[in-house]
Design a protein around this motif. Structure first.
Motif, mmCIF file in Angstrom:
data_model
loop_
_atom_site.group_PDB
_atom_site.id
_atom_site.type_symbol
_atom_site.label_atom_id
_atom_site.label_comp_id
_atom_site.label_asym_id
_atom_site.label_seq_id
_atom_site.Cartn_x
_atom_site.Cartn_y
_atom_site.Cartn_z
ATOM 1 N N SER A 61 -5.650 -4.697 -3.025
ATOM 2 C CA SER A 61 -6.399 -3.287 -3.493
ATOM 3 C C SER A 61 -5.007 -2.436 -3.817
ATOM 4 N N GLY A 62 -5.150 -1.737 -4.959
ATOM 5 C CA GLY A 62 -3.933 -0.880 -5.328
ATOM 6 C C GLY A 62 -2.918 -1.418 -6.175
ATOM 7 N N GLY A 63 -1.750 -0.809 -6.229
ATOM 8 C CA GLY A 63 -0.697 -1.125 -7.093
ATOM 9 C C GLY A 63 -0.261 -2.667 -6.631
ATOM 10 N N GLN A 64 0.256 -3.254 -7.460
ATOM 11 C CA GLN A 64 1.066 -4.635 -7.115
ATOM 12 C C GLN A 64 2.377 -4.597 -6.182
ATOM 13 N N ILE A 69 12.842 6.628 -10.504
ATOM 14 C CA ILE A 69 12.355 5.371 -9.522
ATOM 15 C C ILE A 69 10.800 5.636 -9.239
ATOM 16 N N MET A 70 9.916 4.537 -9.434
ATOM 17 C CA MET A 70 8.968 4.678 -8.775
ATOM 18 C C MET A 70 8.590 5.092 -7.364
ATOM 19 N N GLY A 71 7.311 5.437 -6.922
ATOM 20 C CA GLY A 71 7.068 5.807 -5.789
ATOM 21 C C GLY A 71 6.049 7.115 -5.944
ATOM 22 N N ARG A 72 4.780 6.950 -5.802
ATOM 23 C CA ARG A 72 3.950 7.911 -6.010
ATOM 24 C C ARG A 72 4.302 9.538 -5.506
ATOM 25 N N SER A 73 4.367 9.348 -4.243
ATOM 26 C CA SER A 73 4.659 10.696 -3.410
ATOM 27 C C SER A 73 5.882 10.646 -2.723
ATOM 28 N N GLY A 114 -7.377 -3.789 -7.952
ATOM 29 C CA GLY A 114 -8.018 -2.720 -8.674
ATOM 30 C C GLY A 114 -7.847 -1.484 -7.746
ATOM 31 N N ARG A 115 -8.523 -0.561 -8.170
ATOM 32 C CA ARG A 115 -8.192 0.980 -7.258
ATOM 33 C C ARG A 115 -9.664 1.543 -6.866
ATOM 34 N N THR A 116 -10.740 0.748 -7.217
ATOM 35 C CA THR A 116 -12.092 1.158 -6.824
ATOM 36 C C THR A 116 -12.042 1.462 -5.172
ATOM 37 N N PRO A 148 -0.579 -4.030 5.721
ATOM 38 C CA PRO A 148 -0.102 -2.839 4.956
ATOM 39 C C PRO A 148 0.912 -3.443 3.949
ATOM 40 N N LYS A 149 0.381 -2.947 2.648
ATOM 41 C CA LYS A 149 1.167 -3.005 1.506
ATOM 42 C C LYS A 149 1.345 -1.815 0.840
ATOM 43 N N THR A 150 2.484 -1.699 0.068
ATOM 44 C CA THR A 150 2.808 -0.851 -0.945
ATOM 45 C C THR A 150 4.411 -0.831 -1.244
ATOM 46 N N ILE A 151 4.792 -0.847 -2.400
ATOM 47 C CA ILE A 151 6.222 -0.641 -2.671
ATOM 48 C C ILE A 151 6.702 0.531 -2.177
ATOM 49 N N ASP A 152 5.920 1.598 -2.403
ATOM 50 C CA ASP A 152 6.275 2.821 -2.039
ATOM 51 C C ASP A 152 6.704 3.363 -0.632
ATOM 52 N N GLY A 153 6.451 2.365 0.396
ATOM 53 C CA GLY A 153 7.267 2.375 1.704
ATOM 54 C C GLY A 153 6.540 3.702 2.494
ATOM 55 N N PRO A 164 13.203 10.763 -7.964
ATOM 56 C CA PRO A 164 12.080 9.922 -7.467
ATOM 57 C C PRO A 164 10.960 10.313 -8.262
ATOM 58 N N GLU A 165 9.828 9.516 -8.579
ATOM 59 C CA GLU A 165 8.748 9.603 -9.351
ATOM 60 C C GLU A 165 7.886 10.751 -9.238
ATOM 61 N N GLY A 166 7.855 11.106 -7.912
ATOM 62 C CA GLY A 166 6.752 11.950 -7.246
ATOM 63 C C GLY A 166 7.183 13.349 -7.446
ATOM 64 N N GLY A 192 9.849 1.076 -12.700
ATOM 65 C CA GLY A 192 8.822 1.082 -11.566
ATOM 66 C C GLY A 192 7.925 -0.155 -11.637
ATOM 67 N N TYR A 193 7.366 -0.795 -12.776
ATOM 68 C CA TYR A 193 6.721 -1.940 -12.968
ATOM 69 C C TYR A 193 7.483 -3.069 -12.977
ATOM 70 N N GLU A 194 8.951 -2.751 -13.191
ATOM 71 C CA GLU A 194 9.917 -3.800 -13.273
ATOM 72 C C GLU A 194 9.964 -4.459 -11.574
ATOM 73 N N GLY A 195 9.790 -3.954 -10.791
ATOM 74 C CA GLY A 195 9.970 -4.087 -9.619
ATOM 75 C C GLY A 195 8.882 -4.631 -8.677
ATOM 76 N N ARG A 196 7.460 -4.183 -9.255
ATOM 77 C CA ARG A 196 6.109 -4.849 -8.436
ATOM 78 C C ARG A 196 5.901 -6.003 -8.269
ATOM 79 N N CYS A 197 6.387 -6.617 -9.258
ATOM 80 C CA CYS A 197 5.957 -8.136 -9.287
ATOM 81 C C CYS A 197 7.029 -9.121 -9.313
HETATM 82 P P1 FBP Z 1 -0.026 1.861 -4.229
HETATM 83 O O1 FBP Z 1 -0.073 2.763 -3.199
HETATM 84 O O2 FBP Z 1 -1.375 1.254 -4.554
HETATM 85 O O3 FBP Z 1 0.641 0.614 -3.558
HETATM 86 O O4 FBP Z 1 0.849 2.111 -5.453
HETATM 87 C C1 FBP Z 1 1.699 2.744 -5.538
HETATM 88 C C2 FBP Z 1 2.352 2.573 -7.230
HETATM 89 O O5 FBP Z 1 3.024 1.532 -7.553
HETATM 90 C C3 FBP Z 1 3.203 3.983 -7.252
HETATM 91 O O6 FBP Z 1 4.505 3.673 -6.923
HETATM 92 C C4 FBP Z 1 3.043 4.365 -8.644
HETATM 93 O O7 FBP Z 1 2.916 5.668 -8.805
HETATM 94 C C5 FBP Z 1 1.563 3.953 -8.929
HETATM 95 O O8 FBP Z 1 1.171 2.791 -7.997
HETATM 96 C C6 FBP Z 1 1.115 3.509 -10.439
HETATM 97 O O9 FBP Z 1 0.053 3.095 -10.284
HETATM 98 P P2 FBP Z 1 -0.713 2.322 -11.581
HETATM 99 O O10 FBP Z 1 -0.385 0.762 -11.413
HETATM 100 O O11 FBP Z 1 -2.242 2.473 -11.563
HETATM 101 O O12 FBP Z 1 -0.134 2.689 -12.816
#
Ligand code: FBP
Length: 560
Positions: A80-83, A250-254, A145-147, A202-207, A311-313, A427-432
């Protein structure tokens, strides 16, 4: 036959390490229960909402003297959610434990995230299929997915699908929002006498899914190492050509954990931390002045180059931006069913409708922004109602504003340099990326442990593996009740139970490390070049955990 890269071939052979408590086999485990727990805040409300799953104890596993047998079980798994690097290994650990417990057990993967369980879209895992994905990055094994799983209708449909497949447990691999949903689903299944268990991972690159019980979410280690490699490479380039300022978002939503960790690994000239910006109530103008000041000082030293990590957020933490975005969010939510807005034929018309409704203060802030940023702020929200910060080019906004400021300073005779900037977004460079050895081991252990929780009849728990700065054999496996991490927060205008997001602590050892060094790093070039993640070789290089984990652990030990 699919062609594989040499590293793919080697990584498929890697055997992830397990904590010694789990390494004697899934049927040789004894569960040890701790004390009853409470939610972090709002105990009465959380207890009321989770009547059946509240207050359970934290559990750990130890090797049992005798081996037991396990009854046949089918399990479903959702990404679920971001990779985040290592998701495939969570599934591999879960699959191996499940097959070890009873070879007729089945694992189903729901496709495309939480919507897979609602729509009944799934695959059944086999050895051959699983083996192609071991130790690889990405979530492509079943997709994500993010449903949001939260309504009665969705729960009902999930139940029907589970019944059809004879599934007795569901594992949800996700961040704070997804695990909040896991807690709701767990409660609903018990309330409706279904016997279907729900376990989170517990998943999320955001830590930002971390607390007393969860030291770090998986993926943070690999993603930060990947960004640090890239920042290091850019630092070397900047220091060679000596002609560009690189602004790196650098990615990290919040939370700013990712930017902070990447900065500690590389020691750039400027690092902004959103939580500090908010605490010090720094306006956009004061951030621009702070950065310009360092650029001017470096120019005085003959250095017209440097590295700034952003930071991204950030934008949502700048006080005046935060209120303006909140105003925009309310307007956009109220317009969802407004016929004028829905029937507007062009994007410009839609923007006009929104802009005309902004309150006076917000309109002032909004109108001070370049057109491109305005457009990005008005883009669609994610399913949780959040602004998609990854689409807002804060790094470019800062370059533009700093450029203007430096022109002013130059005209006053206060700046003698030349400012030429490059912008980047990592961002996306590091998630996978291929999971580091740490994430490969941690994820496999989390998945294996998730099945141990299922096998012991638990529901509404998060798989937990602790003591992570030590070798894997000394890690402590167990489970934490999801309700223990919850509090009430306002979402879409209503108070809802949610897992608390962990922001960077300004009084914590990780931020302090930056704070104590940043003046030196700003003017003197103390760049570190971490290089690519190493998967083979000395364990001092290959199995190294993040600065964040090491500093937090050292502080913990010092306070004992
Ligand atoms: P999760 O909180 O679902 O793990 O996703 C985090 C994240 O990678 C954020 O760092 C980033 O802002 C967001 O997903 C990007 O979302 P999307 O993949 O929908 O573009």
């Amino acid at each position: 036959m699919r062609k594989l890269s040499p590293l793919q071939i080697e990584r498929l052979k890697y055997q992830p390490k397990l904590p010694s408590s789990l390494s004697q086999g899934i049927n040789s485990l004894e569960m040890v229960e701790g004390e009853a727990t409470q939610s972090v805040r709002d105990q009465e409300q959380i207890k009321e909402l989770f009547k059946n799953t509240y207050g359970k104890p934290v559990v750990t596993f130890k090797v049992s003297g005798s081996a037991s047998t396990s009854s046949q079980k089918n399990v479903g798994v959702i990404l679920s959610g971001g990779q985040a690097p290592g998701g495939h290994n969570v599934i591999a650990g879960l699959y191996d434990a499940l097959k070890q417990a009873n070879s007729s057990n089945k694992l189903y993967g729901f496709l495309g995230g939480p919507s897979g369980i609602i729509d009944g879209k799934y695959i059944e895992f086999t050895d051959e299929f699983m083996d192609q994905y071991r130790n690889t990055g990405g979530f492509d094994i079943i997709g994500s997915g993010r449903t949001k799983l939260e309504t009665e209708e969705q729960f009902q449909k999930s139940l029907e699908v589970c019944r059809k497949l004879n599934i007795s447990a569901v594992v949800i691999i996700g961040g704070d929002d997804s695990n909040t949903n896991a807690a709701l689903l767990a409660e609903w299944f018990v309330k409706n006498n279904t016997d279907i268990q729900v376990i989170g991972c517990p998943k999320t690159i955001d830590g930002d899914l971390k607390n007393e019980q969860i030291e770090i979410s998986f993926g943070f280690d690999t993603a930060t190492k990947t960004y640090a490699e890239l920042i290091g490479n850019i630092q070397r380039d900047a220091n060679s050509a000596k002609k560009y300022w690189h602004f790196i978002k650098i990615m990290g939503r919040s939370a700013s954990h990712v930017a902070l960790e990447a900065a500690l690994q590389t020691q750039p000239n400027i690092t902004l931390i959103s939580e500090e910006v908010e605490a010090k109530k720094m306006s956009l103008e004061s951030i621009v002045n702070y950065m310009s000041d360092i650029i001017v000082k470096r120019a005085d030293m003959g250095k017209n180059f440097g590295i700034a990590v952003i930071p991204e957020g950030l934008i949502e933490f700048i006080p005046e931006m935060k209120s303006m975005i909140a105003n925009l969010n309310d307007i956009m939510a109220s317009l969802e069913t407004d016929p004028d807005f829905v029937n507007a034929t062009t994007i410009r018309d839609k923007f006009d409708i929104v802009e005309n409704r902004l309150d006076e203060d917000s309109a002032k802030v909004y109108n001070s922004l370049p057109a491109i940023i305005k457009g990005q702020l008005l883009a669609d929200r994610d399913p949780h109602g959040n602004v998609q910060v990854s689409k807002i080019e804060t790094e470019k906004l800062l370059i533009e504003m700093i450029s203007t400021r430096l022109d002013e300073l130059k005209s006053q005779g206060d700046y003698i340099g030349k400012f030429s900037a490059q912008s980047h977004f990592f961002g996306y460079e590091g998630r996978c990326a291929f999971p580091s050895n740490f994430d490969a081991d941690y994820c496999y252990s989390l998945g294996y442990n998730a099945f141990a929780l299922i096998n012991n009849g638990l529901t509404g728990y998060l798989s937990s593996v602790r003591n992570l700065t030590q070798p894997a054999s000394e890690w402590v496996a167990g489970g934490v009740p999801l309700t223990m991490m919850m509090n009430m927060e306002k979402r879409h205008g209503e108070m809802k139970p949610v897992i608390q997001k962990a922001l960077v602590r300004l009084d914590g050892p990780v931020f302090k490390q930056l704070e104590e060094n940043r003046e030196d790093w700003a003017l003197n070039d103390r760049y570190l070049f971490p290089g690519a993640i190493q998967y083979f070789g000395p364990s001092s290089v290959c199995d190294l955990t993040t600065c964040t984990l090491q500093l937090e652990r050292a502080k913990e030990l010092a306070s004992v």
